[in-house]
Scaffold this motif. Structure first.
Motif, PDB file in Angstrom:
ATOM      1  N   ASP A 127       0.842  -1.191   0.000  1.00 23.42           N
ATOM      2  CA  ASP A 127       0.000   0.000   0.000  1.00 23.42           C
ATOM      3  C   ASP A 127       0.885   1.252   0.000  1.00 23.42           C
ATOM      4  N   PRO A 128       0.817   2.084  -1.058  1.00 20.15           N
ATOM      5  CA  PRO A 128       1.673   3.283  -1.093  1.00 20.15           C
ATOM      6  C   PRO A 128       1.319   4.316  -0.028  1.00 20.15           C
ATOM      7  N   LYS A 134       1.156   6.893   6.092  1.00 17.46           N
ATOM      8  CA  LYS A 134       1.125   8.317   5.721  1.00 17.46           C
ATOM      9  C   LYS A 134       0.178   9.131   6.616  1.00 17.46           C
ATOM     10  N   CYS A 135      -0.696   8.454   7.343  1.00 18.81           N
ATOM     11  CA  CYS A 135      -1.659   9.161   8.212  1.00 18.81           C
ATOM     12  C   CYS A 135      -1.492   8.727   9.666  1.00 18.81           C
ATOM     13  N   GLY A 136      -0.245   8.467  10.055  1.00 16.45           N
ATOM     14  CA  GLY A 136       0.016   8.068  11.441  1.00 16.45           C
ATOM     15  C   GLY A 136      -0.391   6.625  11.671  1.00 16.45           C
ATOM     16  N   GLN A 137      -0.946   6.362  12.865  1.00 19.22           N
ATOM     17  CA  GLN A 137      -1.300   4.998  13.243  1.00 19.22           C
ATOM     18  C   GLN A 137      -2.635   4.567  12.653  1.00 19.22           C
ATOM     19  N   THR A 138      -3.409   5.522  12.120  1.00 20.38           N
ATOM     20  CA  THR A 138      -4.719   5.186  11.575  1.00 20.38           C
ATOM     21  C   THR A 138      -4.663   5.089  10.056  1.00 20.38           C
ATOM     22  N   ALA A 139      -5.661   4.406   9.510  1.00 22.41           N
ATOM     23  CA  ALA A 139      -5.735   4.291   8.051  1.00 22.41           C
ATOM     24  C   ALA A 139      -6.101   5.642   7.444  1.00 22.41           C
ATOM     25  N   CYS A 140      -5.581   5.898   6.254  1.00 17.59           N
ATOM     26  CA  CYS A 140      -5.863   7.178   5.598  1.00 17.59           C
ATOM     27  C   CYS A 140      -7.318   7.240   5.142  1.00 17.59           C
ATOM     28  N   ILE A 169      -6.859   9.324  -0.032  1.00 19.78           N
ATOM     29  CA  ILE A 169      -6.377   8.326  -0.997  1.00 19.78           C
ATOM     30  C   ILE A 169      -6.762   8.720  -2.427  1.00 19.78           C
ATOM     31  N   THR A 170      -8.000   9.192  -2.575  1.00 20.55           N
ATOM     32  CA  THR A 170      -8.450   9.613  -3.912  1.00 20.55           C
ATOM     33  C   THR A 170      -7.634  10.789  -4.430  1.00 20.55           C
ATOM     34  N   GLN A 171      -7.382  11.756  -3.535  1.00 19.15           N
ATOM     35  CA  GLN A 171      -6.603  12.931  -3.939  1.00 19.15           C
ATOM     36  C   GLN A 171      -5.180  12.552  -4.339  1.00 19.15           C
TER      37      GLN A 171
END
Length: 309
Positions: free
Chosen positions: A33-34, A38-44, A49-51
């Motif tokens: 997953d690229p 990228k958003c810390g410990q939580t999922a983006c 992701i779309t942006q």
């Protein structure tokens, strides 16, 4: 000469596209997953992701992504990191420092390596020859980071106190001399051995014996005939070594806390900032190609037969 230059320039085109495409694929097409981390410990969030998918053209196939990247690159846009920082600005900050460090390293290895190689090649076996062989073997056997740490400990505040443990944010040439010695130490040993072997072989060449038999002064025989032909393989090594030193300065910059390209690419790999890694490596490819072209042109100047091959 013009045909020779054009031929060399045309040869660089497929090399540029081949190497940059390989780099792009290796960085952007890796599994996983690229956006991980990228958003810390939580999922983006999906909006992020779309942006980012649209920003980096990740929905396109890898060929379309590559040519869109090249299109931006040719307009001077090196891209942005995931947090919106311009890769061009990051490179513009780090590149001059690494370039100064690499140039200092090349000058040191050229001056010391060539001097040692020419002297031992001309004099043959003896104390100086044994000294150079032993010292170059010692340098070749040591990893560059060990040489850097030894120099830092010996010359730093815990040793002779001649240098600081870390260089400043925008180091001067004087501050980069010791890191340059460490960075160029391995190549310096190779230059000394390469020039020594080349001089020793060419001393017995027919054109050198002919020049001596014609009564030409020793300085002319050595300076014009012997050195001019012996320095060609050394020039090849030095020319390509500038690009290698810029790419291989990660460890040396880390030891001396130099804010250069090495640290930038290391942080890019660590944080999976693909745009930064691709941008820096593409820049290094351009440096390699430019240095290869300069070396080829110097060949033609030193040995006119090459341009007619």
């Amino acid at each position: 000469m013009i045909r020779y230059v054009l031929r060399r320039l045309l040869q660089l085109i497929p090399v540029f596209f081949g190497t940059t495409f390989l780099i792009y694929v290796l960085v952007w097409a890796v599994p996983g997953d690229p956006f991980a981390g990228k958003c810390g410990q939580t999922a983006c969030p999906q909006a992020y992701i779309t942006q980012m998918t649209e920003k980096f053209h990740l929905a396109d196939n890898i060929f379309v992504q590559y040519f869109k990247y090249l299109g931006s690159l040719f307009t001077g846009d090196w891209g942005e990191t995931f947090n919106g920082t311009s890769v061009g600005e990051l490179i513009a900050t780090s590149y001059p420092i690494t370039l100064r460090l690499a140039v200092v390293a090349v000058i040191i290895e050229a001056v010391i390596g060539l001097t040692a190689g020419v002297l031992t090649g001309l004099r043959g076996k003896g104390f100086l020859d044994n000294l150079v062989l032993v010292s170059t073997t010692f340098l070749i056997s040591l990893p560059v980071f060990v040489t850097a740490i030894v120099l830092q400990l010996a010359l730093g505040t815990n040793g002779l106190g001649l240098i600081e443990a870390s260089v400043s944010d925008n180091p001067s040439i004087g501050e980069l001399i010791v890191p340059g010695i460490a960075l160029g130490s391995l190549s310096m040993a190779y230059v000394a051995r390469l020039s020594r072997t080349s001089i020793a072989e060419n001393r017995r060449a027919d054109y050198v014996r002919t020049a001596i038999a014609k009564g030409q002064p020793t300085s002319r025989v050595v300076g014009v005939h012997l050195l001019r032909n012996s320095v060609i393989p050394v020039l090849t090594f030095l020319g390509t070594d500038l690009g290698a030193l810029m790419g291989g300065a990660i460890v040396t910059e880390g030891v001396f806390n130099i804010n250069g390209l090495g640290g930038l690419i290391f942080r890019g790999i660590q944080n999976r900032e693909s745009a930064t890694v691709v941008g820096v490596v593409v820049l290094l490819v351009l440096v390699y190609l430019l240095m290869s072209l300069i070396v080829d042109l110097l060949y033609a100047v030193l040995d006119p037969r090459i341009r007619y091959d």
